[in-house]
Design a protein around this motif. Structure first.
Motif, PDB file in Angstrom:
ATOM      1  N   GLY A 140       0.807  -1.208   0.000  1.00 35.80           N
ATOM      2  CA  GLY A 140       0.000   0.000   0.000  1.00 35.80           C
ATOM      3  C   GLY A 140       0.841   1.258   0.000  1.00 35.80           C
ATOM      4  O   GLY A 140       2.048   1.223   0.228  1.00 35.80           O
ATOM      5  N   GLY A 141       0.177   2.380  -0.257  1.00 33.76           N
ATOM      6  CA  GLY A 141       0.842   3.670  -0.234  1.00 33.76           C
ATOM      7  C   GLY A 141       1.265   4.139  -1.605  1.00 33.76           C
ATOM      8  O   GLY A 141       1.058   3.474  -2.614  1.00 33.76           O
ATOM      9  N   SER A 142       1.870   5.310  -1.647  1.00 33.63           N
ATOM     10  CA  SER A 142       2.214   5.950  -2.908  1.00 33.63           C
ATOM     11  C   SER A 142       3.414   5.310  -3.587  1.00 33.63           C
ATOM     12  O   SER A 142       3.578   5.419  -4.798  1.00 33.63           O
ATOM     13  CB  SER A 142       2.494   7.440  -2.691  1.00 33.63           C
ATOM     14  OG  SER A 142       3.612   7.607  -1.830  1.00 33.63           O
ATOM     15  N   SER A 143       4.292   4.643  -2.830  1.00 33.02           N
ATOM     16  CA  SER A 143       5.430   3.944  -3.417  1.00 33.02           C
ATOM     17  C   SER A 143       5.784   2.763  -2.533  1.00 33.02           C
ATOM     18  O   SER A 143       5.629   2.812  -1.314  1.00 33.02           O
ATOM     19  CB  SER A 143       6.631   4.873  -3.584  1.00 33.02           C
ATOM     20  OG  SER A 143       7.066   5.355  -2.329  1.00 33.02           O
ATOM     21  N   TYR A 144       6.239   1.699  -3.150  1.00 28.65           N
ATOM     22  CA  TYR A 144       6.627   0.527  -2.376  1.00 28.65           C
ATOM     23  C   TYR A 144       7.538  -0.376  -3.201  1.00 28.65           C
ATOM     24  O   TYR A 144       7.578  -0.290  -4.430  1.00 28.65           O
ATOM     25  CB  TYR A 144       5.406  -0.269  -1.891  1.00 28.65           C
ATOM     26  CG  TYR A 144       4.509  -0.803  -2.992  1.00 28.65           C
ATOM     27  CD1 TYR A 144       4.783  -2.010  -3.636  1.00 28.65           C
ATOM     28  CD2 TYR A 144       3.363  -0.109  -3.377  1.00 28.65           C
ATOM     29  CE1 TYR A 144       3.956  -2.504  -4.635  1.00 28.65           C
ATOM     30  CE2 TYR A 144       2.529  -0.595  -4.366  1.00 28.65           C
ATOM     31  CZ  TYR A 144       2.817  -1.797  -4.985  1.00 28.65           C
ATOM     32  OH  TYR A 144       1.996  -2.286  -5.977  1.00 28.65           O
ATOM     33  N   THR A 145       8.281  -1.227  -2.490  1.00 30.07           N
ATOM     34  CA  THR A 145       9.060  -2.290  -3.102  1.00 30.07           C
ATOM     35  C   THR A 145       8.559  -3.613  -2.544  1.00 30.07           C
ATOM     36  O   THR A 145       8.489  -3.789  -1.323  1.00 30.07           O
ATOM     37  CB  THR A 145      10.559  -2.143  -2.805  1.00 30.07           C
ATOM     38  OG1 THR A 145      11.038  -0.942  -3.418  1.00 30.07           O
ATOM     39  CG2 THR A 145      11.351  -3.320  -3.365  1.00 30.07           C
ATOM     40  N   THR A 220      10.561  -5.946   1.093  1.00 31.14           N
ATOM     41  CA  THR A 220       9.360  -6.209   0.328  1.00 31.14           C
ATOM     42  C   THR A 220       8.091  -5.852   1.053  1.00 31.14           C
ATOM     43  O   THR A 220       8.031  -5.800   2.256  1.00 31.14           O
ATOM     44  CB  THR A 220       9.229  -7.692  -0.016  1.00 31.14           C
ATOM     45  OG1 THR A 220       8.579  -8.329   1.066  1.00 31.14           O
ATOM     46  CG2 THR A 220      10.528  -8.359  -0.237  1.00 31.14           C
ATOM     47  N   GLY A 221       7.029  -5.668   0.219  1.00 31.06           N
ATOM     48  CA  GLY A 221       5.653  -5.692   0.660  1.00 31.06           C
ATOM     49  C   GLY A 221       5.297  -4.735   1.762  1.00 31.06           C
ATOM     50  O   GLY A 221       5.920  -3.716   1.988  1.00 31.06           O
ATOM     51  N   ILE A 222       4.221  -5.095   2.470  1.00 29.17           N
ATOM     52  CA  ILE A 222       3.796  -4.362   3.651  1.00 29.17           C
ATOM     53  C   ILE A 222       3.467  -5.392   4.707  1.00 29.17           C
ATOM     54  O   ILE A 222       3.294  -6.560   4.427  1.00 29.17           O
ATOM     55  CB  ILE A 222       2.548  -3.487   3.391  1.00 29.17           C
ATOM     56  CG1 ILE A 222       1.373  -4.367   2.950  1.00 29.17           C
ATOM     57  CG2 ILE A 222       2.831  -2.422   2.386  1.00 29.17           C
ATOM     58  CD1 ILE A 222       0.068  -3.636   2.905  1.00 29.17           C
ATOM     59  N   GLU A 223       3.367  -4.951   5.947  1.00 27.85           N
ATOM     60  CA  GLU A 223       2.942  -5.865   6.991  1.00 27.85           C
ATOM     61  C   GLU A 223       1.512  -6.265   6.706  1.00 27.85           C
ATOM     62  O   GLU A 223       0.637  -5.433   6.508  1.00 27.85           O
ATOM     63  CB  GLU A 223       3.043  -5.185   8.355  1.00 27.85           C
ATOM     64  CG  GLU A 223       2.710  -6.138   9.496  1.00 27.85           C
ATOM     65  CD  GLU A 223       2.960  -5.508  10.836  1.00 27.85           C
ATOM     66  OE1 GLU A 223       3.505  -4.394  10.854  1.00 27.85           O
ATOM     67  OE2 GLU A 223       2.607  -6.109  11.852  1.00 27.85           O
ATOM     68  N   ALA A 224       1.261  -7.551   6.671  1.00 23.97           N
ATOM     69  CA  ALA A 224      -0.037  -8.030   6.208  1.00 23.97           C
ATOM     70  C   ALA A 224      -0.908  -8.455   7.366  1.00 23.97           C
ATOM     71  O   ALA A 224      -0.452  -8.785   8.448  1.00 23.97           O
ATOM     72  CB  ALA A 224       0.148  -9.200   5.256  1.00 23.97           C
ATOM     73  N   GLY A 225      -2.230  -8.498   7.106  1.00 25.89           N
ATOM     74  CA  GLY A 225      -3.184  -8.944   8.095  1.00 25.89           C
ATOM     75  C   GLY A 225      -4.033 -10.052   7.549  1.00 25.89           C
ATOM     76  O   GLY A 225      -3.615 -10.880   6.764  1.00 25.89           O
ATOM     77  N   ALA A 226      -5.312 -10.090   7.950  1.00 18.21           N
ATOM     78  CA  ALA A 226      -6.210 -11.165   7.553  1.00 18.21           C
ATOM     79  C   ALA A 226      -6.556 -11.073   6.085  1.00 18.21           C
ATOM     80  O   ALA A 226      -6.556 -10.013   5.484  1.00 18.21           O
ATOM     81  CB  ALA A 226      -7.488 -11.093   8.396  1.00 18.21           C
ATOM     82  N   SER A 227      -6.876 -12.225   5.516  1.00 15.99           N
ATOM     83  CA  SER A 227      -7.216 -12.267   4.100  1.00 15.99           C
ATOM     84  C   SER A 227      -8.705 -12.074   3.898  1.00 15.99           C
ATOM     85  O   SER A 227      -9.494 -12.105   4.837  1.00 15.99           O
ATOM     86  CB  SER A 227      -6.783 -13.603   3.506  1.00 15.99           C
ATOM     87  OG  SER A 227      -7.514 -14.652   4.094  1.00 15.99           O
ATOM     88  N   ASN A 228      -9.094 -11.907   2.628  1.00 13.36           N
ATOM     89  CA  ASN A 228     -10.489 -11.751   2.266  1.00 13.36           C
ATOM     90  C   ASN A 228     -10.761 -12.611   1.044  1.00 13.36           C
ATOM     91  O   ASN A 228      -9.946 -12.701   0.146  1.00 13.36           O
ATOM     92  CB  ASN A 228     -10.771 -10.281   1.920  1.00 13.36           C
ATOM     93  CG  ASN A 228     -12.192 -10.087   1.455  1.00 13.36           C
ATOM     94  OD1 ASN A 228     -13.128 -10.312   2.189  1.00 13.36           O
ATOM     95  ND2 ASN A 228     -12.337  -9.664   0.221  1.00 13.36           N
ATOM     96  N   SER A 229     -11.885 -13.300   1.019  1.00  8.52           N
ATOM     97  CA  SER A 229     -12.198 -14.122  -0.131  1.00  8.52           C
ATOM     98  C   SER A 229     -12.424 -13.251  -1.344  1.00  8.52           C
ATOM     99  O   SER A 229     -12.966 -12.162  -1.247  1.00  8.52           O
ATOM    100  CB  SER A 229     -13.457 -14.951   0.150  1.00  8.52           C
ATOM    101  OG  SER A 229     -14.562 -14.116   0.354  1.00  8.52           O
TER     102      SER A 229
END
Length: 258
Positions: A140-145, A220-229
């Motif tokens: 998420g956000g305006s820029s990420y790796t 990498t990425g972002i800290e992740a949470g729960a998934s969604n179907s």
């Protein structure tokens, strides 16, 4: 803002800036395949980037660098769903793909060009099309790796080899969309605003000049949470989807009143 959290420390090819005009196949040696894409802006999003996929057998290390993307909603980072699309023309749609005339090319209108989802580039957990809109497990956000090593499906591997695999990043600031389009709901999930799933950047994975994986890794990425179907039609929406819908809808309403 720049959101970076290390998920894996794995060998990876450094992202190059080379953009190749056509992609008959990915460069390979034995069962090692490499491809890269320059991600061009779609739908006036301002989003650009680069992607690299390094394949060994059925495992792939995927690296994506993105900048200029939609930054926030409700004081949090705007989540950007990202996928490898497969089994179509292997190209990114132009403005003429806007068949309903609302001024944007939505995900469904782009399917004849880049195909359906072969792999969801989530930060953790499932990577199938079922996680197409698992917003809490995307960067998420305006820029990420982003970097992750994952297992490919046979269909995704086939598209990578024949040059028809396309990386698509989703999520556009509604302020950058035509008013009529910003007021719509998503063509993938009627619980979400169109801005949440609108393609923001796209690039075909073209043949790379690199043929081996040097040592090294990337954050990498972002800290992740729960998934969604999810899927092409998403059943239900969790708290992350609801917050995203409310945040984007509020921006669209303010714009309409103005």
């Amino acid at each position: 803002m720049n959101t970076k959290t290390r998920l894996l420390a794995v060998p990876a090819l450094a992202l190059g800036a080379l953009a190749l005009s056509s992609a008959p196949a990915l460069a390979h040696g034995d069962d090692l395949w490499s491809g890269q894409a320059t991600l061009g802006t779609m739908n006036n999003s301002g989003t650009t980037g680069q992607a690299m996929v390094d394949v060994h057998g059925m495992d792939a290390t995927v690296t994506v660098n993105v900048s200029g993307a939609a930054e926030t909603f409700m004081d949090g980072p705007f989540p950007h769903a990202q996928h490898i699309h497969i089994a179509a023309q292997g190209t990114c749609p132009g403005p003429d793909a806007d068949t309903d005339g609302d001024g944007v090319v939505n995900t469904t209108e782009g399917h004849p060009f880049y195909g359906h989802i072969g792999t969801s580039l989530t930060t953790e957990g499932d990577t199938s099309a079922d996680s197409a809109l698992a917003v809490e497990r995307f960067p998420g956000g305006s820029s990420y790796t982003y970097e992750r090593t994952l297992e490919l499906t046979p269909e995704t591997a086939a598209s990578l080899k024949d040059g028809s695999a396309v990386v698509v990043v989703h999520g556009v600031d509604p302020e950058r969309m035509p008013e009529a389009a910003a007021a719509k709901m998503s063509d993938l999930d009627p619980a979400l605003p169109a801005a949440a799933t609108l393609p923001a950047a796209c690039g075909t994975l073209a043949a790379s000049q690199m043929a081996a994986m040097p040592e090294g890794g990337a954050a990498t990425g972002i800290e992740a949470g729960a998934s969604n179907s999810a899927g092409l039609t998403v059943a239900g929406a969790g708290a992350g989807l609801t917050a995203l819908a409310l945040g984007i809808a509020a921006v669209a309403r303010r714009r309409t009143r103005a």
